[in-house]
Design a protein around this motif. Structure first.
Motif, PDB file in Angstrom:
ATOM      1  N   GLY A  71     -14.030   1.151  -7.041  1.00 32.44           N
ATOM      2  CA  GLY A  71     -13.037   2.151  -7.411  1.00 32.44           C
ATOM      3  C   GLY A  71     -11.645   1.620  -7.666  1.00 32.44           C
ATOM      4  O   GLY A  71     -10.689   2.389  -7.723  1.00 32.44           O
ATOM      5  N   GLY A  72     -11.520   0.302  -7.839  1.00 26.16           N
ATOM      6  CA  GLY A  72     -10.203  -0.294  -8.040  1.00 26.16           C
ATOM      7  C   GLY A  72      -9.984  -0.801  -9.451  1.00 26.16           C
ATOM      8  O   GLY A  72     -10.791  -0.560 -10.347  1.00 26.16           O
ATOM      9  N   THR A  89      -6.190  -3.547  -7.093  1.00 25.74           N
ATOM     10  CA  THR A  89      -5.958  -2.376  -6.251  1.00 25.74           C
ATOM     11  C   THR A  89      -7.307  -1.818  -5.821  1.00 25.74           C
ATOM     12  O   THR A  89      -8.303  -1.966  -6.516  1.00 25.74           O
ATOM     13  CB  THR A  89      -5.189  -1.266  -7.006  1.00 25.74           C
ATOM     14  OG1 THR A  89      -5.963  -0.840  -8.121  1.00 25.74           O
ATOM     15  CG2 THR A  89      -3.818  -1.742  -7.449  1.00 25.74           C
ATOM     16  N   LYS A  99      -2.570   6.164  -0.922  1.00 29.84           N
ATOM     17  CA  LYS A  99      -3.859   6.226  -1.611  1.00 29.84           C
ATOM     18  C   LYS A  99      -4.471   4.877  -1.949  1.00 29.84           C
ATOM     19  O   LYS A  99      -5.682   4.751  -2.041  1.00 29.84           O
ATOM     20  CB  LYS A  99      -3.716   7.038  -2.896  1.00 29.84           C
ATOM     21  CG  LYS A  99      -3.364   8.488  -2.659  1.00 29.84           C
ATOM     22  CD  LYS A  99      -3.286   9.249  -3.942  1.00 29.84           C
ATOM     23  CE  LYS A  99      -2.940  10.702  -3.670  1.00 29.84           C
ATOM     24  NZ  LYS A  99      -2.910  11.495  -4.887  1.00 29.84           N
ATOM     25  N   PHE A 100      -3.641   3.853  -2.191  1.00 30.87           N
ATOM     26  CA  PHE A 100      -4.153   2.572  -2.663  1.00 30.87           C
ATOM     27  C   PHE A 100      -3.547   1.403  -1.904  1.00 30.87           C
ATOM     28  O   PHE A 100      -2.424   1.476  -1.419  1.00 30.87           O
ATOM     29  CB  PHE A 100      -3.829   2.371  -4.154  1.00 30.87           C
ATOM     30  CG  PHE A 100      -4.599   3.273  -5.057  1.00 30.87           C
ATOM     31  CD1 PHE A 100      -5.854   2.905  -5.522  1.00 30.87           C
ATOM     32  CD2 PHE A 100      -4.089   4.500  -5.440  1.00 30.87           C
ATOM     33  CE1 PHE A 100      -6.571   3.736  -6.358  1.00 30.87           C
ATOM     34  CE2 PHE A 100      -4.803   5.347  -6.273  1.00 30.87           C
ATOM     35  CZ  PHE A 100      -6.051   4.963  -6.727  1.00 30.87           C
ATOM     36  N   GLU A 132     -10.590   7.124   3.416  1.00 33.45           N
ATOM     37  CA  GLU A 132     -10.028   8.259   4.144  1.00 33.45           C
ATOM     38  C   GLU A 132     -10.325   8.108   5.620  1.00 33.45           C
ATOM     39  O   GLU A 132     -11.405   7.642   6.004  1.00 33.45           O
ATOM     40  CB  GLU A 132     -10.607   9.560   3.613  1.00 33.45           C
ATOM     41  CG  GLU A 132     -10.175   9.852   2.183  1.00 33.45           C
ATOM     42  CD  GLU A 132     -10.708  11.185   1.687  1.00 33.45           C
ATOM     43  OE1 GLU A 132     -10.600  11.417   0.500  1.00 33.45           O
ATOM     44  OE2 GLU A 132     -11.228  11.970   2.485  1.00 33.45           O
ATOM     45  N   HIS A 157       0.836  -1.198   0.000  1.00 36.07           N
ATOM     46  CA  HIS A 157       0.000   0.000   0.000  1.00 36.07           C
ATOM     47  C   HIS A 157       0.868   1.244   0.000  1.00 36.07           C
ATOM     48  O   HIS A 157       2.053   1.219   0.333  1.00 36.07           O
ATOM     49  CB  HIS A 157      -0.954   0.018   1.196  1.00 36.07           C
ATOM     50  CG  HIS A 157      -0.263   0.166   2.519  1.00 36.07           C
ATOM     51  ND1 HIS A 157       0.022   1.390   3.069  1.00 36.07           N
ATOM     52  CD2 HIS A 157       0.220  -0.767   3.367  1.00 36.07           C
ATOM     53  CE1 HIS A 157       0.638   1.210   4.219  1.00 36.07           C
ATOM     54  NE2 HIS A 157       0.780  -0.090   4.428  1.00 36.07           N
ATOM     55  N   PRO A 190      -8.795   1.855  -3.605  1.00 32.10           N
ATOM     56  CA  PRO A 190      -8.427   3.076  -2.882  1.00 32.10           C
ATOM     57  C   PRO A 190      -8.611   2.883  -1.394  1.00 32.10           C
ATOM     58  O   PRO A 190      -9.538   2.200  -0.955  1.00 32.10           O
ATOM     59  CB  PRO A 190      -9.409   4.120  -3.439  1.00 32.10           C
ATOM     60  CG  PRO A 190     -10.538   3.337  -4.005  1.00 32.10           C
ATOM     61  CD  PRO A 190      -9.998   2.002  -4.407  1.00 32.10           C
TER      62      PRO A 190
END
Length: 118
Positions: free
Chosen positions: A91-92, A109, A35-36, A114, A32, A111
């Motif tokens: 979102g990967g 991958t 961000k990912f 947050e 990691h 994300p």
């Protein structure tokens, strides 16, 4: 969605085991950055020709001529397609690095969420 992520990892692992000799290792790694996260499943199976590497993500597509080492070998060609849909909807991205005779590394991958500040 943790349940769907388990499904993806399970599919990647079952494919790696299905096409690898029982004496050959299958490795799972996680990497990691800020961000990912990237999950990789590496095997020492037969590998895939470049021409097949994009097609394996298509619905109902099965690579011909690759012998299964364990399990029934019967499949519908849906597993990797479903994996791609699950990961992309979160979102990967998915991918494979492979060469005939040198095994395959399937990866995805996602994300990182947050941090929630309280």
């Amino acid at each position: 969605d943790p349940d769907r992520l388990k499904q993806v990892v399970s599919n990647y692992l079952s494919n790696a085991l299905k096409y690898s000799e029982a004496s050959k290792p299958v490795a799972v790694t996680l990497d990691h950055d800020n961000k990912f996260v990237r999950v990789l499943v590496c095997d020492e199976g037969p590998g895939l020709p470049v021409a097949e590497q994009q097609r394996i993500w298509e619905r109902f597509y099965r690579v011909e001529g690759i012998e299964t080492k364990t399990g029934s070998g019967v499949g519908l060609g849906l597993g990797l397609h479903i994996c791609r849909m699950i990961i992309e909807r979160q979102g990967g991205q998915v991918g494979v690095e492979s060469a005939p005779g040198y095994g395959s590394t399937f990866w995805f991958t996602l994300p990182l969420a947050e941090a929630i500040e309280g």
